[in-house]
Design an enzyme around this catalytic site. Structure first.
Site, PDB file in Angstrom:
ATOM      1  N   HIS A  30      22.916  -8.135  37.627  1.00 40.20           N
ATOM      2  CA  HIS A  30      21.632  -7.666  37.087  1.00 40.20           C
ATOM      3  C   HIS A  30      21.490  -7.914  35.588  1.00 40.20           C
ATOM      4  O   HIS A  30      20.654  -7.298  34.937  1.00 40.20           O
ATOM      5  CB  HIS A  30      21.450  -6.179  37.394  1.00 40.20           C
ATOM      6  CG  HIS A  30      21.459  -5.884  38.863  1.00 40.20           C
ATOM      7  ND1 HIS A  30      20.313  -5.699  39.598  1.00 40.20           N
ATOM      8  CD2 HIS A  30      22.488  -5.786  39.741  1.00 40.20           C
ATOM      9  CE1 HIS A  30      20.641  -5.484  40.863  1.00 40.20           C
ATOM     10  NE2 HIS A  30      21.951  -5.529  40.981  1.00 40.20           N
ATOM     11  N   HIS A  83      16.817 -11.638  36.255  1.00 44.91           N
ATOM     12  CA  HIS A  83      17.458 -11.638  37.582  1.00 44.91           C
ATOM     13  C   HIS A  83      16.471 -11.176  38.654  1.00 44.91           C
ATOM     14  O   HIS A  83      15.403 -10.649  38.333  1.00 44.91           O
ATOM     15  CB  HIS A  83      18.692 -10.735  37.582  1.00 44.91           C
ATOM     16  CG  HIS A  83      18.366  -9.283  37.441  1.00 44.91           C
ATOM     17  ND1 HIS A  83      18.119  -8.697  36.226  1.00 44.91           N
ATOM     18  CD2 HIS A  83      18.218  -8.299  38.360  1.00 44.91           C
ATOM     19  CE1 HIS A  83      17.846  -7.415  36.396  1.00 44.91           C
ATOM     20  NE2 HIS A  83      17.890  -7.138  37.693  1.00 44.91           N
ATOM     21  N   ASP A 117      16.301  -8.785  42.212  1.00 43.62           N
ATOM     22  CA  ASP A 117      16.953  -7.787  43.070  1.00 43.62           C
ATOM     23  C   ASP A 117      16.686  -8.111  44.532  1.00 43.62           C
ATOM     24  O   ASP A 117      15.537  -8.357  44.920  1.00 43.62           O
ATOM     25  CB  ASP A 117      16.383  -6.383  42.815  1.00 43.62           C
ATOM     26  CG  ASP A 117      16.796  -5.804  41.473  1.00 43.62           C
ATOM     27  OD1 ASP A 117      17.698  -6.351  40.830  1.00 43.62           O
ATOM     28  OD2 ASP A 117      16.192  -4.773  41.087  1.00 43.62           O
ATOM     29  N   HIS A 121      20.198  -4.031  47.265  1.00 44.79           N
ATOM     30  CA  HIS A 121      20.411  -3.276  46.026  1.00 44.79           C
ATOM     31  C   HIS A 121      20.188  -1.776  46.266  1.00 44.79           C
ATOM     32  O   HIS A 121      20.874  -0.940  45.697  1.00 44.79           O
ATOM     33  CB  HIS A 121      19.453  -3.821  44.968  1.00 44.79           C
ATOM     34  CG  HIS A 121      19.645  -3.275  43.588  1.00 44.79           C
ATOM     35  ND1 HIS A 121      20.868  -2.908  43.074  1.00 44.79           N
ATOM     36  CD2 HIS A 121      18.731  -3.040  42.590  1.00 44.79           C
ATOM     37  CE1 HIS A 121      20.707  -2.479  41.830  1.00 44.79           C
ATOM     38  NE2 HIS A 121      19.431  -2.538  41.521  1.00 44.79           N
ATOM     39  N   HIS A 126      11.679   0.904  43.500  1.00 47.06           N
ATOM     40  CA  HIS A 126      12.710  -0.041  43.965  1.00 47.06           C
ATOM     41  C   HIS A 126      12.926   0.120  45.473  1.00 47.06           C
ATOM     42  O   HIS A 126      12.932  -0.856  46.225  1.00 47.06           O
ATOM     43  CB  HIS A 126      14.050   0.236  43.262  1.00 47.06           C
ATOM     44  CG  HIS A 126      14.311  -0.605  42.044  1.00 47.06           C
ATOM     45  ND1 HIS A 126      13.875  -0.257  40.798  1.00 47.06           N
ATOM     46  CD2 HIS A 126      14.984  -1.772  41.880  1.00 47.06           C
ATOM     47  CE1 HIS A 126      14.273  -1.170  39.914  1.00 47.06           C
ATOM     48  NE2 HIS A 126      14.945  -2.106  40.551  1.00 47.06           N
ATOM     49  N   GLU A 130      13.341  -8.815  37.129  1.00 48.84           N
ATOM     50  CA  GLU A 130      13.389  -7.984  35.926  1.00 48.84           C
ATOM     51  C   GLU A 130      13.860  -8.813  34.729  1.00 48.84           C
ATOM     52  O   GLU A 130      14.530  -9.832  34.896  1.00 48.84           O
ATOM     53  CB  GLU A 130      14.300  -6.775  36.169  1.00 48.84           C
ATOM     54  CG  GLU A 130      13.656  -5.782  37.144  1.00 48.84           C
ATOM     55  CD  GLU A 130      14.610  -4.793  37.780  1.00 48.84           C
ATOM     56  OE1 GLU A 130      14.165  -3.693  38.138  1.00 48.84           O
ATOM     57  OE2 GLU A 130      15.815  -5.106  37.942  1.00 48.84           O
TER      58      GLU A 130
HETATM   59 ZN   LIG Z   1      18.149  -5.403  39.002  1.00 45.24          ZN
END
Ligand SMILES: [Zn+2]
Length: 211
Positions: free
Chosen positions: A46, A50, A52, A56, A159, A171
């Site tokens: 991360h 990056h 996700d 995650h 998330h 992000e």
């Molecule tokens: Zn992340």
């Protein structure tokens, strides 16, 4: 045609999320000593720009190597939320997309320009509200992205919601301001194929045909 680079440079002084490992770039071989130059890189999944993957946050969610590669490219639009203090609501997104006369749909990417990556650095950044995440997921978008360290704060409901619906999250993007006012550009942000990865650094770009 114009290409906008949306990724941070990977280096030891790259900012990381509080509690995450720092990035190490170690000279493994040098031309003067070994006849060739190569580095060893140690970094969190991360760190820097990056994406996700569902795993995650989601139990039995897809790891980054198992998400179909076509999920990481599609049409994109940037929503200006640099004037928002705390939460970006579904209503704000709706209104901002209306100004751009853009209808997002299946396979799209919606990016949020907070200004954090440039002038807002070290100040608080706005995050997505749960209703905004619900709206985006129900439209069938491929992914969302932000030019800040996270799309939401603890307890990470956004998330969980997005990743639970298979929407990937980018992000620490940069240069989103160069895409303000553009809609329908081609976004590409491929992750490394990390076995069992929760995320991966990406080289994200936008290919802008017009605007
Ligand atoms: Zn992340």
């Amino acid at each position: 045609m114009r290409i906008v680079d949306l990724s941070m440079t990977i280096s030891e002084d790259m900012r990381v999320y509080p509690g995450d490992p720092r990035t190490i770039v170690y000279t493994w071989a040098s031309r003067s000593l070994h006849g060739y130059y190569a580095n060893l890189i140690v970094m969190g999944e991360h760190a820097g720009t990056h994406v996700d993957a569902p795993a995650h946050f989601v139990e039995d969610g897809e790891t980054v190597d198992l998400v179909p590669v076509e999920k990481f490219m599609g049409k994109g639009v940037v929503v200006d939320v640099s004037w928002v203090d705390d939460e970006v609501s579904g209503e704000i997104i709706h209104r901002e997309l209306g100004k751009l006369s853009t209808r997002i749909g299946v396979g799209w990417f919606v990016f949020f320009y907070t200004g954090y990556s440039s002038e807002r650095m070290n100040r608080d950044y706005p995050v997505l509200s749960v209703d905004a995440a619900q709206m985006l997921a129900s439209r069938g978008v491929n992914g969302v992205g932000i030019d800040a360290p996270s799309i939401d704060h603890e307890p990470y409901r956004v998330h969980r919601l997005l990743l639970g619906r298979g929407v990937v999250i980018y992000e620490n993007l940069v240069n989103l301001d160069e895409l303000l006012g553009c809609a329908g550009f081609m976004f590409v942000g491929f992750p490394l194929k990390i076995s069992g990865g929760s995320a991966s650094p990406v080289r994200a770009i936008a290919v802008v045909e017009e605007c």
